[in-house]
Write a protein that holds these residues in place. Structure first.
Motif: not given
Length: 103
Positions: A83-90
């Protein structure tokens, strides 16, 4: 608990995992693709793995492996990492721990 705190403070990216877990393998591959070499603490292979696993539960970390910490903060399991990765937060979280040279 001290051991967990020490591991979190010594390693920017720490993953508590099990050697037979396919999601643990997948998160390892994802981080490698993002040029991050996390400290993988395999609970089923380390001598104190069972104790650490019990301490994690006592500490309030009742989530399945892979249990991912970045900068000493719990990110979560595979669902939260993706979820973090897809949201651009990772990637921004991982930037301080990325290796500039190709592996």
């Amino acid at each position: 608990m001290e051991r967990i705190s020490k591991l979190k403070s010594e390693h920017g990216v720490l993953i508590f995992a099990k050697s037979t877990c396919c999601l643990c393998y997948a998160v390892r591959i994802l981080f490698n693709e993002l040029k991050v070499i996390p400290r993988i603490y395999e609970l089923d292979r380390e001598l104190d793995g069972k104790e650490i696993e019990k301490a994690l539960v006592k500490f309030g970390y009742n989530i399945p492996v892979p249990m991912v910490f970045i900068g000493g903060q719990l990110i979560g399991s595979m669902n939260e990492v993706i979820s973090h990765h897809l949201g651009g937060y990772l990637v921004p979280l991982l930037m301080p721990y990325q290796h500039p040279l190709p592996f």
